[in-house]
Design a protein around this motif. Structure first.
Motif, PDB file in Angstrom:
ATOM      1  N   LYS A 116     -22.623  21.907  26.257  1.00 40.63           N
ATOM      2  CA  LYS A 116     -22.622  21.950  24.793  1.00 40.63           C
ATOM      3  C   LYS A 116     -21.623  23.003  24.315  1.00 40.63           C
ATOM      4  O   LYS A 116     -21.448  24.049  24.946  1.00 40.63           O
ATOM      5  N   TYR A 117     -20.973  22.699  23.205  1.00 42.60           N
ATOM      6  CA  TYR A 117     -19.939  23.573  22.652  1.00 42.60           C
ATOM      7  C   TYR A 117     -20.210  23.815  21.165  1.00 42.60           C
ATOM      8  O   TYR A 117     -20.588  22.893  20.447  1.00 42.60           O
ATOM      9  N   LYS A 118     -19.972  25.056  20.738  1.00 37.91           N
ATOM     10  CA  LYS A 118     -20.203  25.396  19.341  1.00 37.91           C
ATOM     11  C   LYS A 118     -18.941  25.112  18.527  1.00 37.91           C
ATOM     12  O   LYS A 118     -17.865  25.629  18.837  1.00 37.91           O
ATOM     13  N   GLU A 119     -19.087  24.321  17.486  1.00 39.55           N
ATOM     14  CA  GLU A 119     -17.957  23.950  16.634  1.00 39.55           C
ATOM     15  C   GLU A 119     -18.009  24.764  15.336  1.00 39.55           C
ATOM     16  O   GLU A 119     -18.733  24.433  14.403  1.00 39.55           O
ATOM     17  N   ASN A 120     -17.249  25.844  15.298  1.00 34.50           N
ATOM     18  CA  ASN A 120     -17.155  26.634  14.070  1.00 34.50           C
ATOM     19  C   ASN A 120     -15.763  27.239  13.903  1.00 34.50           C
ATOM     20  O   ASN A 120     -15.562  28.198  13.157  1.00 34.50           O
ATOM     21  N   GLY A 121     -14.775  26.661  14.600  1.00 40.33           N
ATOM     22  CA  GLY A 121     -13.422  27.215  14.569  1.00 40.33           C
ATOM     23  C   GLY A 121     -12.801  27.214  13.193  1.00 40.33           C
ATOM     24  O   GLY A 121     -12.142  28.184  12.791  1.00 40.33           O
ATOM     25  N   PHE A 122     -13.001  26.133  12.434  1.00 42.20           N
ATOM     26  CA  PHE A 122     -12.396  26.045  11.104  1.00 42.20           C
ATOM     27  C   PHE A 122     -12.984  27.105  10.179  1.00 42.20           C
ATOM     28  O   PHE A 122     -12.258  27.766   9.431  1.00 42.20           O
ATOM     29  N   SER A 123     -14.307  27.290  10.239  1.00 37.95           N
ATOM     30  CA  SER A 123     -14.950  28.319   9.412  1.00 37.95           C
ATOM     31  C   SER A 123     -14.454  29.710   9.798  1.00 37.95           C
ATOM     32  O   SER A 123     -14.223  30.570   8.930  1.00 37.95           O
ATOM     33  N   CYS A 124     -14.265  29.941  11.104  1.00 40.26           N
ATOM     34  CA  CYS A 124     -13.766  31.239  11.572  1.00 40.26           C
ATOM     35  C   CYS A 124     -12.334  31.468  11.101  1.00 40.26           C
ATOM     36  O   CYS A 124     -11.960  32.592  10.735  1.00 40.26           O
ATOM     37  N   MET A 125     -11.509  30.407  11.115  1.00 44.08           N
ATOM     38  CA  MET A 125     -10.131  30.540  10.646  1.00 44.08           C
ATOM     39  C   MET A 125     -10.097  30.875   9.150  1.00 44.08           C
ATOM     40  O   MET A 125      -9.344  31.756   8.714  1.00 44.08           O
ATOM     41  N   LEU A 126     -10.920  30.194   8.357  1.00 43.68           N
ATOM     42  CA  LEU A 126     -10.976  30.487   6.922  1.00 43.68           C
ATOM     43  C   LEU A 126     -11.442  31.925   6.677  1.00 43.68           C
ATOM     44  O   LEU A 126     -10.914  32.619   5.795  1.00 43.68           O
ATOM     45  N   LEU A 127     -12.414  32.369   7.457  1.00 39.59           N
ATOM     46  CA  LEU A 127     -12.887  33.749   7.337  1.00 39.59           C
ATOM     47  C   LEU A 127     -11.772  34.727   7.662  1.00 39.59           C
ATOM     48  O   LEU A 127     -11.576  35.735   6.951  1.00 39.59           O
ATOM     49  N   THR A 128     -11.007  34.446   8.708  1.00 44.30           N
ATOM     50  CA  THR A 128      -9.901  35.325   9.104  1.00 44.30           C
ATOM     51  C   THR A 128      -8.843  35.413   8.013  1.00 44.30           C
ATOM     52  O   THR A 128      -8.361  36.508   7.683  1.00 44.30           O
ATOM     53  N   LEU A 129      -8.479  34.276   7.439  1.00 46.47           N
ATOM     54  CA  LEU A 129      -7.481  34.270   6.364  1.00 46.47           C
ATOM     55  C   LEU A 129      -8.001  35.005   5.134  1.00 46.47           C
ATOM     56  O   LEU A 129      -7.234  35.699   4.444  1.00 46.47           O
ATOM     57  N   ALA A 130      -9.291  34.880   4.864  1.00 46.10           N
ATOM     58  CA  ALA A 130      -9.878  35.593   3.730  1.00 46.10           C
ATOM     59  C   ALA A 130      -9.838  37.108   3.963  1.00 46.10           C
ATOM     60  O   ALA A 130      -9.543  37.883   3.039  1.00 46.10           O
ATOM     61  N   ILE A 131     -10.122  37.528   5.197  1.00 47.45           N
ATOM     62  CA  ILE A 131     -10.064  38.959   5.528  1.00 47.45           C
ATOM     63  C   ILE A 131      -8.641  39.483   5.371  1.00 47.45           C
ATOM     64  O   ILE A 131      -8.422  40.594   4.855  1.00 47.45           O
ATOM     65  N   LEU A 132      -7.649  38.703   5.807  1.00 51.91           N
ATOM     66  CA  LEU A 132      -6.247  39.100   5.633  1.00 51.91           C
ATOM     67  C   LEU A 132      -5.908  39.287   4.157  1.00 51.91           C
ATOM     68  O   LEU A 132      -5.192  40.220   3.782  1.00 51.91           O
ATOM     69  N   GLU A 133      -6.418  38.381   3.328  1.00 50.02           N
ATOM     70  CA  GLU A 133      -6.166  38.467   1.893  1.00 50.02           C
ATOM     71  C   GLU A 133      -6.776  39.745   1.319  1.00 50.02           C
ATOM     72  O   GLU A 133      -6.145  40.456   0.527  1.00 50.02           O
ATOM     73  N   VAL A 134      -7.998  40.043   1.728  1.00 53.25           N
ATOM     74  CA  VAL A 134      -8.671  41.264   1.241  1.00 53.25           C
ATOM     75  C   VAL A 134      -7.911  42.507   1.695  1.00 53.25           C
ATOM     76  O   VAL A 134      -7.705  43.447   0.907  1.00 53.25           O
ATOM     77  N   LEU A 135      -7.475  42.531   2.956  1.00 55.61           N
ATOM     78  CA  LEU A 135      -6.710  43.676   3.465  1.00 55.61           C
ATOM     79  C   LEU A 135      -5.406  43.842   2.705  1.00 55.61           C
ATOM     80  O   LEU A 135      -4.992  44.975   2.390  1.00 55.61           O
ATOM     81  N   SER A 136      -4.747  42.730   2.386  1.00 54.85           N
ATOM     82  CA  SER A 136      -3.478  42.798   1.659  1.00 54.85           C
ATOM     83  C   SER A 136      -3.686  43.314   0.238  1.00 54.85           C
ATOM     84  O   SER A 136      -2.876  44.097  -0.274  1.00 54.85           O
ATOM     85  N   LEU A 137      -4.774  42.879  -0.396  1.00 51.54           N
ATOM     86  CA  LEU A 137      -5.069  43.355  -1.751  1.00 51.54           C
ATOM     87  C   LEU A 137      -5.443  44.828  -1.750  1.00 51.54           C
ATOM     88  O   LEU A 137      -5.152  45.559  -2.704  1.00 51.54           O
ATOM     89  N   SER A 138      -6.079  45.266  -0.674  1.00 52.51           N
ATOM     90  CA  SER A 138      -6.546  46.655  -0.603  1.00 52.51           C
ATOM     91  C   SER A 138      -5.470  47.620  -0.124  1.00 52.51           C
ATOM     92  O   SER A 138      -5.363  48.748  -0.621  1.00 52.51           O
ATOM     93  N   TYR A 139      -4.654  47.203   0.854  1.00 51.01           N
ATOM     94  CA  TYR A 139      -3.695  48.113   1.486  1.00 51.01           C
ATOM     95  C   TYR A 139      -2.243  47.652   1.372  1.00 51.01           C
ATOM     96  O   TYR A 139      -1.360  48.226   2.001  1.00 51.01           O
ATOM     97  N   GLY A 140      -2.001  46.592   0.630  1.00 47.66           N
ATOM     98  CA  GLY A 140      -0.633  46.111   0.481  1.00 47.66           C
ATOM     99  C   GLY A 140      -0.144  45.405   1.745  1.00 47.66           C
ATOM    100  O   GLY A 140      -0.925  44.794   2.471  1.00 47.66           O
ATOM    101  N   SER A 141       1.125  45.550   2.014  1.00 53.18           N
ATOM    102  CA  SER A 141       1.735  44.840   3.146  1.00 53.18           C
ATOM    103  C   SER A 141       1.620  45.584   4.473  1.00 53.18           C
ATOM    104  O   SER A 141       1.995  45.045   5.520  1.00 53.18           O
ATOM    105  N   ASP A 142       1.117  46.816   4.450  1.00 55.52           N
ATOM    106  CA  ASP A 142       1.102  47.647   5.666  1.00 55.52           C
ATOM    107  C   ASP A 142       0.381  47.001   6.853  1.00 55.52           C
ATOM    108  O   ASP A 142       0.895  47.034   7.984  1.00 55.52           O
TER     109      ASP A 142
END
Length: 438
Positions: A116-142
């Protein structure tokens, strides 16, 4: 009368046939491929691709020796980058376990079981992109510029991790009760280490091969492309159409792969290949970093395209994607439910081995028609880099060789599996990848 022990089929037979030139080829892959990654990235600098330094080394190899000092070799290791990469992997593993997802069955293994395999890759990818967006809004491009500033260190970190994972699964494969891959049980260390000895290495329910196949490499590739886009914007004050095309085309492909995560369970990587250095390095480093070669090149050497070029490349990518996704969807739907209204019209031959081989639709045009779509997209990823330099075209050269080699491997395995039925199938579907040509 029940068969004697001697008559029972051996679950883990000894590997007697070799691929990739056998042990010598395995040794070359383990040693040369990491060096090649460094050459492609260290050799492409703002002053040229190849850089003057690399050109001098290529024209006079004796210049390499003075550079092989302990200081220079250690300079490719970056502690900050190493900690950052390990933190990134820890996050991916944590997200895999915490983000909700459904559990699905894999294909039946030769011992009769289904994992059996857990299928949650798409949700994890969306979460990762959302975290990147939050980091960019908080710390700019650094945070994203950290990637370009510490790029070689991150590459080194990925290579170290790929080697560590390869050693771990190799030695774990000797535990009692392990199901080994048919191609990685030769008893020759370097070959089994490279090709992969255990078929499905796991820690509890955590399937290492399944996780590595789509998570760290695909996600790294996407993040690095975004980082290189930010770098270009920082340098130019704007982003070129060429960079946008690479970002969108490759980003769509990566996210689409994650979205269709269950499809990977029917691929050769999961069903028949063991997990060793080939898949470990291939996903952690090769996909994760080398696939971002075009974006990195454009961040250093911007290219400006005409509208005609943009339209042509966009059309090429759309055509390739349509062939790739339509053909794969057709195959996966048919495998899961041949009576589905979307595929019930397809013609097929039933084999003595059990599976049905499609001889109409996409799969009646060529036996590996999905590779054609993949190949066209690869061209669309390289063409935005223009024609002034061969460096960003390394990908299409490598990918062409990869697809042909993979097709030959698949043909050989299918021939052994289906016997005379495969000969019949090949008569009905005579083209391998490109209808009418190959």
């Amino acid at each position: 009368m029940a068969p004697s022990n001697d008559e029972k089929p051996v679950l883990n037979p000894k590997t007697t046939e070799f691929e990739f030139l056998g042990p010598i080829g395995a040794l070359l892959m383990v040693t040369v491929l990491p060096i090649l990654v460094y050459i492609l990235f260290l050799g492409c600098q703002p002053d040229g691709c190849p850089s003057p330094t690399l050109l001098s080394l290529l024209t006079n190899p004796t210049n390499v020796v003075p550079l092989l000092t302990v200081s220079n070799i250690l300079s490719i290791f970056d502690l900050k980058a190493f900690v950052a990469y390990l933190s990134y992997l820890a996050y991916l593993v944590l997200a895999f376990h915490l983000v909700p997802g459904r559990w699905i069955d894999g294909t039946q293994l030769r011992n009769g079981t289904r994992l059996k395999y857990k299928e949650n890759g798409f949700s994890c990818m969306l979460l990762t992109l959302a975290i990147l967006e939050v980091l960019s809004l908080s710390y700019g491009s650094d945070p994203l510029l950290f990637i370009s500033d510490h790029f070689i260190g991150l590459v080194t970190a990925s290579i170290i991790v790929s080697l560590a994972a390869s050693f771990y699964v190799y030695y774990e494969s000797f535990r009692k009760g392990k199901l080994l891959s048919l191609g990685g049980n030769s008893g020759i260390f370097i070959y089994d280490f490279m090709i992969g000895r255990e078929l499905n290495p796991r820690i509890g329910s955590f399937d290492i091969k399944y996780f590595v196949e789509l998570r760290p490499g695909i996600t790294s590739w996407t993040i690095i492309n975004i980082a290189m886009t930010v770098k270009q914007y920082k340098e130019l004050g704007y982003v070129t159409a060429a960079m946008y095309m690479v970002l969108v085309f490759q980003g769509w492909y990566a996210i689409d792969s994650i979205y269709n995560e269950p499809a990977v369970l029917t691929t050769m990587d999961i069903t028949s290949d063991g997990f060793g250095f080939m898949l470990s390095f291939g996903n952690f480093t090769w996909v994760g970093f080398l696939y971002a070669l075009q974006a990195r090149y454009l961040s250093l050497h911007p290219v400006h395209l005409s509208w005609l070029q943009i339209l042509f490349i966009a059309g090429l990518n759309a055509t390739g994607y349509y062939i790739f996704r339509s053909s794969n969807n057709e195959k996966n739907i048919f495998r899961n439910n041949p009576d589905d209204s979307r595929v019930k019209h397809l013609k097929y031959i039933k084999t003595k081995a059990g599976p049905r081989l499609i001889v109409s639709g996409w799969w009646g045009k060529a036996r590996h028609i999905n590779y054609l779509g993949d190949w066209l997209m690869a061209w669309a990823w390289c063409l935005p880099c223009g024609f002034d330099n061969l460096f960003p075209y390394f990908y299409i050269i490598y990918f062409t060789v990869l697809l042909v080699h993979r097709e030959l491997r698949d043909e050989e395995k299918c021939s052994k599996k289906y016997g005379k039925d495969w000969i019949t199938y090949c008569r009905m579907v005579k083209w391998r990848i490109i209808p009418g040509i190959y």
